[in-house]
Motif scaffolding. Structure first.
Motif, short mmCIF file in Angstrom:
data_model
loop_
_atom_site.label_atom_id
_atom_site.label_comp_id
_atom_site.label_asym_id
_atom_site.label_seq_id
_atom_site.Cartn_x
_atom_site.Cartn_y
_atom_site.Cartn_z
N MET A 140 85.74 20.77 83.68
CA MET A 140 84.65 20.74 84.65
C MET A 140 83.68 21.89 84.43
O MET A 140 82.45 21.72 84.46
CB MET A 140 85.23 20.80 86.07
N LYS A 141 84.22 23.08 84.18
CA LYS A 141 83.36 24.25 83.99
C LYS A 141 82.61 24.18 82.67
O LYS A 141 81.45 24.63 82.58
CB LYS A 141 84.20 25.52 84.08
N LEU A 142 83.22 23.60 81.64
CA LEU A 142 82.52 23.41 80.38
C LEU A 142 81.36 22.43 80.55
O LEU A 142 80.27 22.63 80.02
CB LEU A 142 83.49 22.89 79.31
N ILE A 143 81.59 21.37 81.31
CA ILE A 143 80.54 20.38 81.56
C ILE A 143 79.38 21.02 82.33
O ILE A 143 78.21 20.77 82.05
CB ILE A 143 81.10 19.18 82.35
N ARG A 144 79.71 21.86 83.31
CA ARG A 144 78.68 22.49 84.13
C ARG A 144 77.98 23.64 83.44
O ARG A 144 76.99 24.17 83.93
CB ARG A 144 79.31 22.99 85.43
N GLY A 145 78.53 24.06 82.29
CA GLY A 145 77.92 25.16 81.57
C GLY A 145 78.20 26.50 82.19
O GLY A 145 77.33 27.36 82.25
N SER A 146 79.40 26.70 82.68
CA SER A 146 79.75 27.94 83.37
C SER A 146 79.75 29.14 82.43
O SER A 146 79.86 29.01 81.21
CB SER A 146 81.14 27.81 84.01
N TYR A 147 79.64 30.29 83.04
CA TYR A 147 79.71 31.56 82.33
C TYR A 147 81.08 31.69 81.69
O TYR A 147 82.09 31.28 82.27
CB TYR A 147 79.46 32.66 83.35
N ILE A 148 81.16 32.26 80.50
CA ILE A 148 82.39 32.26 79.72
C ILE A 148 83.57 32.91 80.46
O ILE A 148 84.71 32.50 80.31
CB ILE A 148 82.18 32.94 78.34
N LYS A 149 83.28 33.91 81.30
CA LYS A 149 84.36 34.58 82.02
C LYS A 149 84.95 33.69 83.10
O LYS A 149 86.03 33.99 83.62
CB LYS A 149 83.86 35.89 82.61
N GLN A 150 84.25 32.61 83.46
CA GLN A 150 84.78 31.68 84.45
C GLN A 150 85.51 30.51 83.80
O GLN A 150 86.28 29.83 84.44
CB GLN A 150 83.64 31.16 85.32
N ILE A 151 85.23 30.27 82.52
CA ILE A 151 85.83 29.13 81.83
C ILE A 151 87.33 29.34 81.63
O ILE A 151 88.07 28.40 81.35
CB ILE A 151 85.10 28.88 80.49
N SER A 152 87.80 30.56 81.80
CA SER A 152 89.24 30.81 81.66
C SER A 152 90.05 30.02 82.66
O SER A 152 91.26 29.89 82.54
CB SER A 152 89.53 32.31 81.81
N GLY A 153 89.40 29.46 83.68
CA GLY A 153 90.09 28.56 84.60
C GLY A 153 90.73 29.27 85.78
O GLY A 153 90.26 30.30 86.25
#
Length: 466
Positions: A140-153
């Protein structure tokens, strides 16, 4: 897939290894009556006595489904049979918003959990997030283009108000939990709304993730491993970054500018991001703003400058030091020697008491403002800054000619007292855009983006700033 016995043993070992609580402490468990939270509750009440805390079940009836009433009754009955404390939260239909109901429901749920924790003086809240939830969150965060520090889940444990939020099932797949529930005769309820494909997470769960699993059956485990590795890298980066910042720090919460500018651009960015994020747990600057600040801190031609971060904080550069300062009012107020950077869409105060803003937004009520001017500017023109006006400053006229600040003041019959406090808005290459409140350059073309300079009288005490 883990066997029921192995799953139990692994769970018990996890609890024993981490010592998250003492067995005389209360622990709150968020239980929805779904398979995940019912398995978590079963595992917690099955812990050996020396590992088992005092359990408080927190259940929320969101009043969104007819089945919610049955689930509430079941949770009450289950807790009574198993001698467990239970707290029920009711979200009245009258409080349901017409839009954003999922987010509102989550906010109500966690507010309720916080209240339960306070009631029992509990420091730990447990939820039943599992490995599939982790994979879905990362996608979901990858699709939304989240900041890399948030992509850690999802983190296994994080701060939650005065305590912690713990997810002890985060390494377990959904399929393992369902099999465990079946093998141990654990009753649960299915939420039919989890099948509705108008919700993004449900589409990921029922469409995208199954397609990915066809390509690689281990994709859920791999996404979980990715999350752990990224968290480890971020933790290492943070540890090294804090050491660097400690080395930069001077007295009175100021930082050594020379040591900062000796770092690479990447390190400078990371340092500023760390310094600007902790205030009120929210970022004071986005990526573009941080790049502007890096430019300013490295610009030797401007030894003194202030950059407004928001209505409470500004970054101050003064020769070989810089710091993040809090100011008392909503506007930057300067002495004559100061220069400051203009942040888009924020109000600033001139020494003459006027308020001005550079905005890229549409002006809905132009009649409210004393003066409105337009410029077409490129990215290279930023950051814009304000300094004291020099008599040699030249405004660009419509016919391509120029007019000096001295001539502007003479023509407009500006008193000497006001001339001494006049301020000039300039681009990054020192091109004069405006002698604020008196005259503006004509910089219009169809290539660059349009920006507005708006000016109004300073608000009287008690008036509301827009």
């Amino acid at each position: 897939m883990q066997s029921g016995k192995t799953l139990c043993e692994n769970f018990f070992n996890l609890i024993a290894k981490n010592h998250w609580w003492n067995n005389d402490e209360y622990v709150v468990i968020g239980v929805s009556a779904g398979v995940d939270s019912m398995c978590l509750l079963y595992l917690m009440k099955s812990l050996p006595m020396d590992l088992r805390p005092k359990i408080v079940v927190a259940h929320v009836n969101h009043k969104l489904r007819s089945q919610s009433e049955i689930e509430e009754q079941y949770i009450n009955h289950y807790c009574m049979q198993n001698d467990l404390n239970v707290e029920i939260g009711i979200w009245p239909k009258s409080d349901h918003p017409t839009n954003g109901i999922e987010n509102a429901a989550r906010n109500f749920r966690y507010d309720f959990f916080e209240k339960v924790m306070k009631k029992y003086n509990a420091k730990m809240l447990l939820t039943a997030h599992h490995l599939n939830d982790q994979a879905e969150t990362i996608i979901m965060k990858l699709i939304r283009g989240s900041y890399i520090k948030q992509i850690s889940g999802i983190n296994r444990i994080r701060k939650f108000n005065d305590g912690f939020l713990l997810r002890p099932l985060l390494d377990l797949k959904k399929a393992s939990l369902k099999r465990f529930a079946i093998d141990n005769n654990i009753k649960w309820f299915e939420d039919e709304t989890n099948q509705e494909l108008d919700v993004q997470r449900n589409r990921i769960r029922h469409q995208i993730l199954p397609m990915m699993e066809k390509e690689n059956p281990k994709v859920v485990e791999h996404l979980g491993a990715f999350s752990k590795q990224l968290n480890q890298l971020l933790g290492t980066n943070k540890e090294l970054l804090l050491k660097l910042i400690k080395n930069l720090k001077l007295k009175n919460d100021k930082y050594n500018l020379e040591k900062f500018t000796n770092q690479s651009d990447n390190i400078q960015f990371e340092i500023l991001e760390e310094l600007l994020n902790p205030v009120n747990n929210s970022s004071l600057a986005n990526q573009d703003t941080i790049l502007e600040i890096i430019y300013l801190l490295n610009n030797r031609q401007k030894p003194q400058v202030r950059f407004k971060l928001n209505n409470n904080y500004y970054l101050d550069k003064s020769y070989n030091e810089f710091s993040i300062q809090k100011y008392k009012n909503n506007f930057i107020s300067l002495s004559k020697k100061d220069e400051f950077v203009v942040t888009l869409n924020q109000w600033f105060s001139t020494l003459n008491g006027e308020l001005f803003m550079i905005t890229d937004q549409e002006i809905k009520h132009p009649e409210k403002y004393q003066r409105i001017s337009q410029f077409n500017l490129s990215k290279e023109d930023f950051p814009l800054s304000v300094r004291m006006t020099k008599t040699s400053d030249k405004i660009t006229l419509k016919n391509g000619g120029h007019q000096s600040a001295k001539r502007v003041f003479i023509n407009k019959k500006i008193p000497n007292k006001l001339r001494k406090t006049a301020q000039t808005l300039v681009s990054s290459n020192n091109a004069v855009l405006s002698i604020i409140g008196y005259s503006e350059s004509t910089i219009l073309n169809s290539v660059n983006k349009r920006y507005n300079l708006i000016i109004k009288q300073k608000l009287l005490e008690g008036e509301r700033n827009e």
